[in-house]
Design an enzyme around this catalytic site. Structure first.
Site: not given
Ligand code: G16
Length: 543
Positions: A113, A277, A281
């Site tokens: 994102h 995003d 995912d």
């Molecule tokens: C990633 C992880 C997720 C996690 C998110 C937020 O999402 O795959 O499991 O919940 O980061 O993590 P944080 O709170 O450490 O920023 P994505 O969508 O960025 O791959």
């Protein structure tokens, strides 16, 4: 021709919550991507002659790193790479391809994102043969290797054509360029009742899906508009752009505000709104006149999953990340199935899914998914919602309110303080950690602390232990605040404060969320001293 190139280690290649994420100029340093990819290969055993899947969300620098990864895979002895056409694969689609074709693993290029572009974010992550993000044991090994790497292997070859579907030989390795959408769309068609969703659209049901100029555009067009015959234009911002049109491809109430405003625009609003995003995912669900929090969405999907053909036999169990609200716990209790609380990060769900202990998983950070792949899956969540709407014939608002009436409502909000000074953020967390033992029994405003700890996870499958996963402060009556630092940011630190209150009384289910949580928000400030430590008067993003 294979060549070995001498290199020097970079000391900042520690994978975070989801792979290595850095600014593009960092990745553009000499051998930076090569070092990390070679460190991945050096940390794996037994891939000689096997298949590697490669693809990404199409952001700036995607094509260059796809070329690097293909050459290095060949030089390191993989037998085949499967690459999404033009280097494109959404994260859940990549997970599906790894599983479907029994690949050894995959390299996914994405910073999710986070924004894209020449000075924005890029990322590399390795997924194992189950289709899921590499567990910590592997990411730790990769990090160790990056610290001492002195050479990498690649091919001396012209650019590889990744824009035409088909197979060819690259110095003894097969390169298969695949349609990035078809396998994924077929899987969705197996799981959901496309006939009844199609019927709902034919009767005038209106939805808007905002692909945020990111990777889900082609997937959503094919599934929603072609296969489900939603009117053309249902999918907005459908063309993936290397810089996502200059926006954050983050489906939340700040970055998908246009969609939110449309859904709140009164009688003429569409029946259902959704967004995904950068890498496809995450998901955002907004019914006409109602935003559904990711935590509520997880609970509602779990409670209604049996309405979709792929889950008609029921679900084995539910898992949620620790900061996610306990709404899903009440569903698991009622269904008499297992409930697991894991640290933040999809990688922690892999063992539970592989062991058949859970079917549906979710996180407060807009991630929901199931055992169909080993990643969270934005379009999957949207399609399960559509299946439930078609099957029940209720509006999204009715479904949410009936859910609260049955289970009670978990008021929930996350306050993010982005780009704060890293030292200040670490000190804030350390100070909280330092007083955990003395907090129980103390009063904060009108609230009494019942328990306080630093969350540690004991994986019930492989018995690994992950410590320091977030500070939890629980109050009498089941309310809580949780503090943790994000593991996905690329500048400074992001402090996340998660606030939750359980309200069983249906007469109190329509209070504005921030108001319902006001005393807990004040308690969080009193406990952590956020303003004085970070210099911030207010959160950057409230979701
Ligand atoms: C990633 C992880 C997720 C996690 C998110 C937020 O999402 O795959 O499991 O919940 O980061 O993590 P944080 O709170 O450490 O920023 P994505 O969508 O960025 O791959």
């Amino acid at each position: 021709m294979t060549k070995t190139v001498a290199t020097r280690p970079y000391l900042d290649q520690k994978p975070g919550t989801s792979g290595l994420r850095k600014k593009v100029p960092v990745f553009q340093q000499e051998n930076y991507a090569e070092n990390f990819i070679q460190s991945i290969f050096d940390s794996l055993d037994g891939f000689e002659g096997q298949t590697l899947v490669i693809g990404g969300d199409g952001r700036f620098y995607n094509r260059e790193v796809v070329q690097i990864a293909i050459r290095m895979a060949a030089a390191n002895g993989f037998g085949k790479v499967m690459v999404g056409r033009s280097g494109i694969l959404s994260t859940p689609a990549a997970s599906n391809v790894i599983r479907k074709y029994k690949a050894f693993g995959g390299i996914i290029l994405s910073a999710s994102h986070n924004p894209g572009g020449p000075t924005e974010d890029f990322g590399i992550k390795y997924n194992t043969g189950n289709g899921g993000p590499a567990p910590e044991k592997i990411t730790d090994a990769i990090f160790e290797r990056t610290k001492s790497i002195d050479a990498y292997k690649t091919l001396q070859t012209a650019d590889i054509d990744i824009d035409q579907i088909g197979s060819f030989d690259l110095e003894g390795m097969v390169v298969e360029v695949i349609d990035p959408v078809a396998d994924y769309a077929d899987l969705m068609e197996e799981l959901f009742d496309f006939n009844s969703i199609r019927n709902m659209f034919s009767l005038g049901f209106r939805m808007v899906f905002d692909a945020m100029s990111a990777v889900t555009g082609p997937y959503a067009k094919e599934i929603l508009e072609n296969r489900l015959r939603a009117p053309s234009g249902t999918v907005r911002n459908a063309t993936p752009l290397p810089d996502f049109g200059g926006h954050h491809p983050d489906p939340n109430l700040v970055h998908a505000k246009d969609l939110y405003d449309l859904m709140m625009s009164g009688d003429n609003a569409p029946d259902f709104g959704a967004a995904s995003d950068g890498d496809g995912d995450r998901n955002l669900i907004i019914g006409k006149d109602i935003f559904v929090t990711p935590s509520d969405s997880l609970a509602i999907l779990a409670a209604n999953a049996h309405l979709a053909p792929g889950y008609a036999d029921g679900i084995a169990g539910i898992a949620r990340s620790m900061p996610t609200s306990a709404a899903a716990d009440r569903v698991a209790e009622k269904l008499g199935i297992g409930m697991y609380e894991t640290p933040t990060g999809w990688k922690f769900f892999g063992n539970l899914l592989d062991a058949g202990k859970v079917t549906i998983c979710g996180e407060e950070s807009a991630g929901t998914g199931s055992s169909h792949v080993r990643e969270k899956d934005g379009l999957w969540a949207v399609l399960l919602w559509l299946n439930i709407l078609a099957s029940r014939g209720d509006s999204a608002r009715e479904i949410v309110q009936q859910h609260w009436a049955t289970y009670g409502r978990n008021y929930y909000s996350r306050h993010d303080y982005e780009g704060v000074d890293s030292d200040a953020a670490n000190e804030l967390v350390e100070a909280l950690r330092g007083k955990l033992d003395t907090l129980p029994g103390t009063k904060v405003g009108d609230l009494t602390v019942s328990e306080a700890d630093d969350f540690a996870y004991h994986d019930p499958v492989d018995e690994s232990v992950s410590k320091h996963q977030g500070i939890r402060i629980l109050f009498d009556g089941g309310s809580r605040v949780v503090f943790r630092l994000s593991g996905t940011g690329t500048s400074g630190a992001t402090l996340r404060v998660y606030i939750e209150r359980y309200e069983p009384d249906a007469a109190r289910h329509n209070i504005e969320t921030q108001e319902a949580l006001a005393d807990l928000i004040a308690a969080a400030e009193e406990l952590a001293g956020i303003k004085s430590r970070t210099g911030r008067d207010a959160p950057t993003v409230i979701t």
